[in-house]
Scaffold this active site. Structure first.
Site, PDB file in Angstrom:
ATOM      1  N   LEU A   1      29.638  40.103  17.603  1.00 30.73           N
ATOM      2  CA  LEU A   1      30.140  40.304  16.242  1.00 30.73           C
ATOM      3  C   LEU A   1      31.590  40.782  16.299  1.00 30.73           C
ATOM      4  O   LEU A   1      31.977  41.507  17.222  1.00 30.73           O
ATOM      5  CB  LEU A   1      29.267  41.337  15.534  1.00 30.73           C
ATOM      6  CG  LEU A   1      27.806  40.882  15.358  1.00 30.73           C
ATOM      7  CD1 LEU A   1      26.902  42.039  15.010  1.00 30.73           C
ATOM      8  CD2 LEU A   1      27.710  39.771  14.310  1.00 30.73           C
TER       9      LEU A   1
ATOM     10  N   HIS B   1      18.507  47.275  23.029  1.00 30.03           N
ATOM     11  CA  HIS B   1      18.960  46.666  24.280  1.00 30.03           C
ATOM     12  C   HIS B   1      17.951  46.997  25.382  1.00 30.03           C
ATOM     13  O   HIS B   1      17.523  48.152  25.503  1.00 30.03           O
ATOM     14  CB  HIS B   1      20.346  47.204  24.646  1.00 30.03           C
ATOM     15  CG  HIS B   1      20.880  46.604  25.905  1.00 30.03           C
ATOM     16  ND1 HIS B   1      21.393  45.325  25.959  1.00 30.03           N
ATOM     17  CD2 HIS B   1      20.952  47.100  27.164  1.00 30.03           C
ATOM     18  CE1 HIS B   1      21.754  45.059  27.207  1.00 30.03           C
ATOM     19  NE2 HIS B   1      21.500  46.117  27.951  1.00 30.03           N
TER      20      HIS B   1
ATOM     21  N   ASN C   1      21.184  48.339  17.185  1.00 35.83           N
ATOM     22  CA  ASN C   1      20.795  47.257  18.090  1.00 35.83           C
ATOM     23  C   ASN C   1      19.792  47.800  19.094  1.00 35.83           C
ATOM     24  O   ASN C   1      19.822  48.982  19.428  1.00 35.83           O
ATOM     25  CB  ASN C   1      22.041  46.751  18.840  1.00 35.83           C
ATOM     26  CG  ASN C   1      21.714  45.654  19.833  1.00 35.83           C
ATOM     27  OD1 ASN C   1      20.978  44.708  19.525  1.00 35.83           O
ATOM     28  ND2 ASN C   1      22.240  45.768  21.052  1.00 35.83           N
TER      29      ASN C   1
ATOM     30  N   SER D   1       9.812  39.415  18.487  1.00 36.88           N
ATOM     31  CA  SER D   1       8.722  40.393  18.648  1.00 36.88           C
ATOM     32  C   SER D   1       9.166  41.779  18.158  1.00 36.88           C
ATOM     33  O   SER D   1       8.350  42.541  17.645  1.00 36.88           O
ATOM     34  CB  SER D   1       8.230  40.438  20.094  1.00 36.88           C
ATOM     35  OG  SER D   1       9.205  40.967  20.950  1.00 36.88           O
TER      36      SER D   1
HETATM   37  C1  GRF Z   1      14.715  42.159  23.422  1.00 38.85           C
HETATM   38  O1  GRF Z   1      14.481  42.381  24.776  1.00 38.85           O
HETATM   39  C2  GRF Z   1      15.878  42.983  22.944  1.00 38.85           C
HETATM   40  O2  GRF Z   1      15.992  44.213  23.590  1.00 38.85           O
HETATM   41  C3  GRF Z   1      17.060  42.112  23.269  1.00 38.85           C
HETATM   42  O3  GRF Z   1      16.618  40.807  23.018  1.00 38.85           O
HETATM   43  C4  GRF Z   1      15.195  40.735  23.148  1.00 38.85           C
HETATM   44  C5  GRF Z   1      14.662  40.194  21.867  1.00 38.85           C
HETATM   45  O4  GRF Z   1      13.278  39.959  21.930  1.00 38.85           O
HETATM   46  N1  GRF Z   1      18.220  42.499  22.515  1.00 38.85           N
HETATM   47  P1  GRF Z   1      12.498  39.603  20.603  1.00 38.85           P
HETATM   48  O5  GRF Z   1      13.163  38.379  19.987  1.00 38.85           O
HETATM   49  O6  GRF Z   1      12.542  40.784  19.688  1.00 38.85           O
HETATM   50  O7  GRF Z   1      11.091  39.289  21.052  1.00 38.85           O
END
Ligand code: GRF
Length: 200
Positions: A95, A111, A109, A15
């Site tokens: 990584l 988070h 990234n 997403s």
């Molecule tokens: C998100 O909550 C992101 O912060 C974390 O993993 C999840 C990925 O969700 N690192 P999506 O695959 O982008 O829907």
């Protein structure tokens, strides 16, 4: 306007990838996704990329015996795509420091917590257990240590009475989709400005 070529690395739903795809569709957004790289065959994010006609590559964990070999293949795939920046968007794999060093100040990234609080997995459960009143998400540069590195942007959400990890997580995810494209833009503009200074 020159759009910076980006690689997006995913493992799942994608997403956040979708939020980046949508942002890149705007003519004045300074990035274009040139490849989506995934380490899981069944990830729904691959379908999102295909729909947007972005080339995809699958690099499977099990095809490499060491982390170094996996990361070498990953690095080659990114370079071959022409990408100059990397966005980790739910890429569920640690990584190696060698790989991270190659993309220093060019890899970010997202988070799902207000770092430095709640690193690692299960951030929404931990936020509820800790009783924090405010939770959120962070976009940061990637460094060798997990979920660390200079913060580019954060967005907050309130923790509401009766929240479950799911309701809280959904509120955070909505913010992630807003903040990730903004942070990507910020990284690109910062790097481009630094580069033109050093070119002078
Ligand atoms: C998100 O909550 C992101 O912060 C974390 O993993 C999840 C990925 O969700 N690192 P999506 O695959 O982008 O829907």
């Amino acid at each position: 306007m020159k759009k910076a070529p980006i690689a997006v690395l995913i493992s799942g739903n994608g997403s956040n990838l979708q939020a980046l795809i949508d942002a890149c569709a705007a003519p004045d957004f300074p990035a274009k996704i040139v490849t989506v790289i995934c380490n899981k065959d069944e990830a729904f994010g691959l379908k999102r990329a295909e729909k947007a006609e972005i080339p995809t590559q699958i690099i499977r964990n099990k095809d490499y015996t060491t982390r170094e070999e996996f990361d070498e293949a990953l690095h080659k795939a990114i370079v071959a795509s022409g990408a100059e920046f990397v966005c980790l968007a739910g890429f569920m794999r640690l990584l190696t420091p060698g790989f991270v060093a190659k993309w220093q100040s060019r890899m970010i990234n997202i988070h799902p917590s207000l770092l430095p609080a709640f690193k690692g997995m299960h951030t929404h459960e931990e936020a509820l257990a800790a009783g924090v009143k405010t939770h959120g998400c962070t976009v940061h540069y990637v460094v060798a240590e997990m979920d660390s590195g200079p913060i580019i942007m954060q967005a907050e959400v309130p923790v509401l009475a009766g929240d479950t990890p799911e309701t809280l997580g959904a509120r955070v995810l909505e913010k992630e989709h807003k903040v990730y494209p903004q942070a990507l833009k910020k990284m690109i503009l910062t790097k481009t400005a630094a580069q033109s200074l050093s070119d002078e």
